[in-house]
Design a protein around this motif. Structure first.
Motif, PDB file in Angstrom:
ATOM      1  N   PHE A 176      -1.065  -4.248   1.819  1.00 14.10           N
ATOM      2  CA  PHE A 176      -0.461  -2.948   2.145  1.00 14.10           C
ATOM      3  C   PHE A 176      -0.874  -2.486   3.542  1.00 14.10           C
ATOM      4  O   PHE A 176      -0.065  -1.942   4.294  1.00 14.10           O
ATOM      5  CB  PHE A 176      -0.866  -1.906   1.101  1.00 14.10           C
ATOM      6  CG  PHE A 176      -0.259  -0.546   1.334  1.00 14.10           C
ATOM      7  CD1 PHE A 176       1.057  -0.301   1.009  1.00 14.10           C
ATOM      8  CD2 PHE A 176      -1.021   0.481   1.887  1.00 14.10           C
ATOM      9  CE1 PHE A 176       1.630   0.951   1.222  1.00 14.10           C
ATOM     10  CE2 PHE A 176      -0.464   1.730   2.118  1.00 14.10           C
ATOM     11  CZ  PHE A 176       0.861   1.976   1.776  1.00 14.10           C
ATOM     12  N   GLN A 225       5.240  -6.432  -1.969  1.00 11.82           N
ATOM     13  CA  GLN A 225       5.104  -5.256  -1.111  1.00 11.82           C
ATOM     14  C   GLN A 225       5.785  -5.503   0.236  1.00 11.82           C
ATOM     15  O   GLN A 225       6.365  -4.599   0.830  1.00 11.82           O
ATOM     16  CB  GLN A 225       3.627  -4.919  -0.884  1.00 11.82           C
ATOM     17  CG  GLN A 225       2.904  -4.437  -2.117  1.00 11.82           C
ATOM     18  CD  GLN A 225       1.456  -4.088  -1.825  1.00 11.82           C
ATOM     19  OE1 GLN A 225       1.116  -2.950  -1.587  1.00 11.82           O
ATOM     20  NE2 GLN A 225       0.600  -5.096  -1.840  1.00 11.82           N
ATOM     21  N   LEU A 232       4.225   1.038  -5.910  1.00  9.57           N
ATOM     22  CA  LEU A 232       2.845   0.556  -5.774  1.00  9.57           C
ATOM     23  C   LEU A 232       2.091   0.665  -7.089  1.00  9.57           C
ATOM     24  O   LEU A 232       1.346  -0.239  -7.479  1.00  9.57           O
ATOM     25  CB  LEU A 232       2.124   1.343  -4.675  1.00  9.57           C
ATOM     26  CG  LEU A 232       2.655   1.185  -3.251  1.00  9.57           C
ATOM     27  CD1 LEU A 232       1.924   2.119  -2.300  1.00  9.57           C
ATOM     28  CD2 LEU A 232       2.543  -0.254  -2.773  1.00  9.57           C
ATOM     29  N   PHE A 269      -0.432   6.024  -4.911  1.00 10.31           N
ATOM     30  CA  PHE A 269       0.339   5.854  -6.132  1.00 10.31           C
ATOM     31  C   PHE A 269       0.864   7.204  -6.621  1.00 10.31           C
ATOM     32  O   PHE A 269       0.218   8.242  -6.443  1.00 10.31           O
ATOM     33  CB  PHE A 269      -0.512   5.229  -7.244  1.00 10.31           C
ATOM     34  CG  PHE A 269      -1.098   3.888  -6.900  1.00 10.31           C
ATOM     35  CD1 PHE A 269      -0.719   3.187  -5.762  1.00 10.31           C
ATOM     36  CD2 PHE A 269      -2.050   3.311  -7.735  1.00 10.31           C
ATOM     37  CE1 PHE A 269      -1.267   1.958  -5.455  1.00 10.31           C
ATOM     38  CE2 PHE A 269      -2.609   2.073  -7.437  1.00 10.31           C
ATOM     39  CZ  PHE A 269      -2.223   1.404  -6.294  1.00 10.31           C
ATOM     40  N   TYR A 276      -6.399   3.343  -1.378  1.00 10.35           N
ATOM     41  CA  TYR A 276      -5.094   2.719  -1.598  1.00 10.35           C
ATOM     42  C   TYR A 276      -4.411   3.328  -2.822  1.00 10.35           C
ATOM     43  O   TYR A 276      -3.211   3.663  -2.790  1.00 10.35           O
ATOM     44  CB  TYR A 276      -5.314   1.213  -1.774  1.00 10.35           C
ATOM     45  CG  TYR A 276      -4.116   0.401  -2.186  1.00 10.35           C
ATOM     46  CD1 TYR A 276      -2.898   0.512  -1.537  1.00 10.35           C
ATOM     47  CD2 TYR A 276      -4.222  -0.526  -3.232  1.00 10.35           C
ATOM     48  CE1 TYR A 276      -1.803  -0.266  -1.910  1.00 10.35           C
ATOM     49  CE2 TYR A 276      -3.143  -1.313  -3.606  1.00 10.35           C
ATOM     50  CZ  TYR A 276      -1.944  -1.176  -2.944  1.00 10.35           C
ATOM     51  OH  TYR A 276      -0.869  -1.953  -3.312  1.00 10.35           O
ATOM     52  N   SER A 319      -4.164  -7.063  -2.725  1.00 10.21           N
ATOM     53  CA  SER A 319      -3.037  -6.126  -2.767  1.00 10.21           C
ATOM     54  C   SER A 319      -3.263  -4.979  -1.788  1.00 10.21           C
ATOM     55  O   SER A 319      -2.347  -4.571  -1.057  1.00 10.21           O
ATOM     56  CB  SER A 319      -2.865  -5.586  -4.190  1.00 10.21           C
ATOM     57  OG  SER A 319      -1.738  -4.742  -4.280  1.00 10.21           O
ATOM     58  N   TYR A 351       8.858  -3.012   0.572  1.00  9.92           N
ATOM     59  CA  TYR A 351       8.294  -1.800   1.180  1.00  9.92           C
ATOM     60  C   TYR A 351       9.356  -1.002   1.925  1.00  9.92           C
ATOM     61  O   TYR A 351       9.465   0.223   1.769  1.00  9.92           O
ATOM     62  CB  TYR A 351       7.154  -2.173   2.137  1.00  9.92           C
ATOM     63  CG  TYR A 351       6.626  -0.984   2.928  1.00  9.92           C
ATOM     64  CD1 TYR A 351       5.740  -0.091   2.350  1.00  9.92           C
ATOM     65  CD2 TYR A 351       7.031  -0.779   4.244  1.00  9.92           C
ATOM     66  CE1 TYR A 351       5.255   0.988   3.062  1.00  9.92           C
ATOM     67  CE2 TYR A 351       6.559   0.308   4.967  1.00  9.92           C
ATOM     68  CZ  TYR A 351       5.675   1.184   4.372  1.00  9.92           C
ATOM     69  OH  TYR A 351       5.216   2.267   5.080  1.00  9.92           O
ATOM     70  N   TYR A 403       1.811  -8.803  -5.574  1.00  5.64           N
ATOM     71  CA  TYR A 403       1.249  -8.173  -4.375  1.00  5.64           C
ATOM     72  C   TYR A 403       2.024  -8.592  -3.132  1.00  5.64           C
ATOM     73  O   TYR A 403       2.092  -7.850  -2.154  1.00  5.64           O
ATOM     74  CB  TYR A 403      -0.245  -8.478  -4.235  1.00  5.64           C
ATOM     75  CG  TYR A 403      -0.609  -9.936  -4.135  1.00  5.64           C
ATOM     76  CD1 TYR A 403      -0.637 -10.582  -2.908  1.00  5.64           C
ATOM     77  CD2 TYR A 403      -0.933 -10.676  -5.270  1.00  5.64           C
ATOM     78  CE1 TYR A 403      -0.972 -11.928  -2.806  1.00  5.64           C
ATOM     79  CE2 TYR A 403      -1.262 -12.017  -5.188  1.00  5.64           C
ATOM     80  CZ  TYR A 403      -1.277 -12.634  -3.955  1.00  5.64           C
ATOM     81  OH  TYR A 403      -1.602 -13.964  -3.857  1.00  5.64           O
ATOM     82  N   ASN A 416       0.732  -2.701  -9.299  1.00  3.88           N
ATOM     83  CA  ASN A 416      -0.726  -2.810  -9.459  1.00  3.88           C
ATOM     84  C   ASN A 416      -1.151  -2.697 -10.916  1.00  3.88           C
ATOM     85  O   ASN A 416      -2.022  -3.446 -11.370  1.00  3.88           O
ATOM     86  CB  ASN A 416      -1.425  -1.745  -8.615  1.00  3.88           C
ATOM     87  CG  ASN A 416      -1.579  -2.154  -7.162  1.00  3.88           C
ATOM     88  OD1 ASN A 416      -2.529  -2.818  -6.776  1.00  3.88           O
ATOM     89  ND2 ASN A 416      -0.602  -1.779  -6.345  1.00  3.88           N
TER      90      ASN A 416
END
Length: 475
Positions: A149, A73, A91, A211, A207, A145, A77, A70, A95
């Motif tokens: 983000f 990110q 992502l 994905f 969130y 997580s 990113y 996590y 996850n």
């Protein structure tokens, strides 16, 4: 003057972001910390000690089973954000991997406890808590997580709602299990599981909507390359902060651990404050260095250290008053321990800032090495200091470890990135506040004299903060 300060504050992206994160984090912690008077009234120091002991195991479990993914990110990113499909795949990949690993590990651990738990030297209450820990770890890492983000993408308002909702759910669940189900230390863990799970159900779908449902082995390999060293760093960092609980239980007693856990929870509010500003600093540094590599960060660093000093002294003042007039007498010994912990987390400021740049340059392995070295130093100091100074020895060991680690990190970062941080200026700003925390912590009675000294000092820092905030700087 106040209007000008407020206007300048809102225009400063780092500070406004830091304050928004700070508000969400502080309110989140205040809701959780509001349970402290309940715990001190309803639980013995032994029961409180069990909470502190197994909370330490829980946090370590989260660090290890989360694979450090996590946190990647933050590092990756900006490598993927220009391509929504790649970002969504990244992502989804991290996850799904975290959830799969944690579910598998949890199943193995629970099976082991069912088969061999009776062989462990623990009570039935502690065995039940151990069975809860894997599930609490799973839901809290998935929430973490999501929160990470939101910080990276600077969605501060949504982060605020998520964190406050989660803390309210946890607090209400804890009170339910404590008062209506008659649980003792177990209520803390049942409440954390129920409250965190409810928050996950509410906010995680938003969130997950980012994905792309495409698993990428290549992205996972890149993430693990950064995440695995972060496991070592995060786990060692966690043990530097709370590993002394295991040693206190071994060298002293569960009752002493209860007093230390209470002291740590109050002093840790300082860590909450500095972490909130650091989270804004991380987002600010990564974004700015990608857009304006020549940017000088010294003024921003000064803003945060002055703000941290003001919060630290106010916390010392409020905690001193609360311990003397509101808290169960069993916990009075915390009055001389809390100032040392506050001073430690003020000093930990240097680690936050240096570590951000170390992670930016993707030197994660070096970061893990520095933190692991700090862990060894902390263990050695605790072994020598605990038998001599009782639980105060644990606080002193933490403070000394943080100072040594901060010095090592800052020496390295000065070689890596000389332009962006002028460490000597930050030392000059921080040292008086740390010295005052330590000095006043050993004044046992003169509460109003202590209050006057701290308020006078805070006034001076506030004036300095105002001039730093409103000073003209080049765009």
């Amino acid at each position: 003057m106040s209007n000008l300060l407020f206007s300048s504050l809102l225009k400063n992206k780092l500070v406004s972001g830091g304050i928004f994160i700070l508000l969400s984090t502080v309110l989140n912690r205040l809701i959780i910390y509001s349970l402290i008077p309940v715990y001190t009234a309803e639980l013995t120091t032994e029961q409180y000690g069990l909470i502190g002991y197994y909370q330490a195991i829980l946090q370590l479990m989260q660090m290890v089973l989360g694979l450090g993914l996590y946190t990647t990110q933050l590092s990756l990113y900006y490598d993927y954000n220009k391509n929504p499909r790649q970002l969504g795949s990244f992502l989804y990949t991290i996850n799904v991997t975290v959830a799969a690993v944690m579910l598998l590990s949890s199943g193995i651990l629970l099976l082991g406890l069912e088969l061999y738990g009776h062989l462990l030297p623990v009570s039935s209450q502690e065995l039940f808590i151990l069975k809860l820990l894997p599930w609490i770890s799973l839901v809290q890492v998935m929430n973490l997580s999501n929160n990470t983000f939101r910080i990276i993408t600077q969605q501060y308002k949504l982060l605020f709602v998520q964190k406050i909702t989660e803390s309210v759910c946890i607090a209400l669940a804890v009170l339910y299990f404590l008062y209506f189900r008659g649980q003792q230390a177990t209520a803390d863990f049942l409440g954390n599981l129920a409250g965190s799970a409810l928050s996950l159900l509410i906010f995680y779908p938003g969130y997950a909507g980012k994905f792309s449902r495409q698993f990428s082995l290549q992205q996972l390999k890149a993430a693990l390359g950064l995440g695995i060293p972060m496991i070592l760093h995060s786990a060692a960092n966690l043990l530097v902060n709370i590993g002394d609980r295991f040693l206190i239980k071994y060298f002293l007693s569960v009752s002493s651990l209860g007093v230390y856990t209470f002291s740590y929870q109050i002093g840790q509010i300082m860590s909450v404050v500095m972490t909130a500003f650091n989270q804004s600093w991380v987002s600010y540094v990564f974004k700015t260095k990608n857009e304006r590599p020549e940017k000088d960060f010294n003024r921003q660093a000064s803003l945060i250290v002055i703000s941290g000093c003001i919060f630290g002294l106010l916390l010392l003042l409020m905690s001193d008053l609360a311990i003397r007039y509101l808290i169960n007498p069993e916990y009075q010994k915390a009055a001389i321990i809390i100032p040392v912990i506050i001073a430690g987390y003020l000093t930990n400021y240097f680690n936050y800032f240096a570590n951000t740049l170390i992670v930016y340059y993707k030197k994660n392995k070096l970061l893990a090495l520095i933190t692991f070295l700090a862990l060894i130093i902390n263990i050695v100091l605790n072994i020598f200091l605990l038998p001599v100074f009782d639980i105060m020895g644990a606080a002193i060991a933490t403070l000394l470890t943080i100072i040594i680690r901060g010095a090592i990190s800052c020496i390295y970062i000065q070689q890596l990135d000389k332009h962006h941080l002028r460490i000597s200026r930050l030392v000059v700003l921080l040292t008086p506040a740390v010295a005052l925390c330590l000095g006043l912590g050993y004044v046992p009675q003169l509460i109003w004299l202590k209050s006057a000294a701290m308020l006078l000092f805070i006034t001076g820092y506030s004036i300095l903060l105002y001039h730093t905030w409103t000073r003209k700087t080049s765009p």
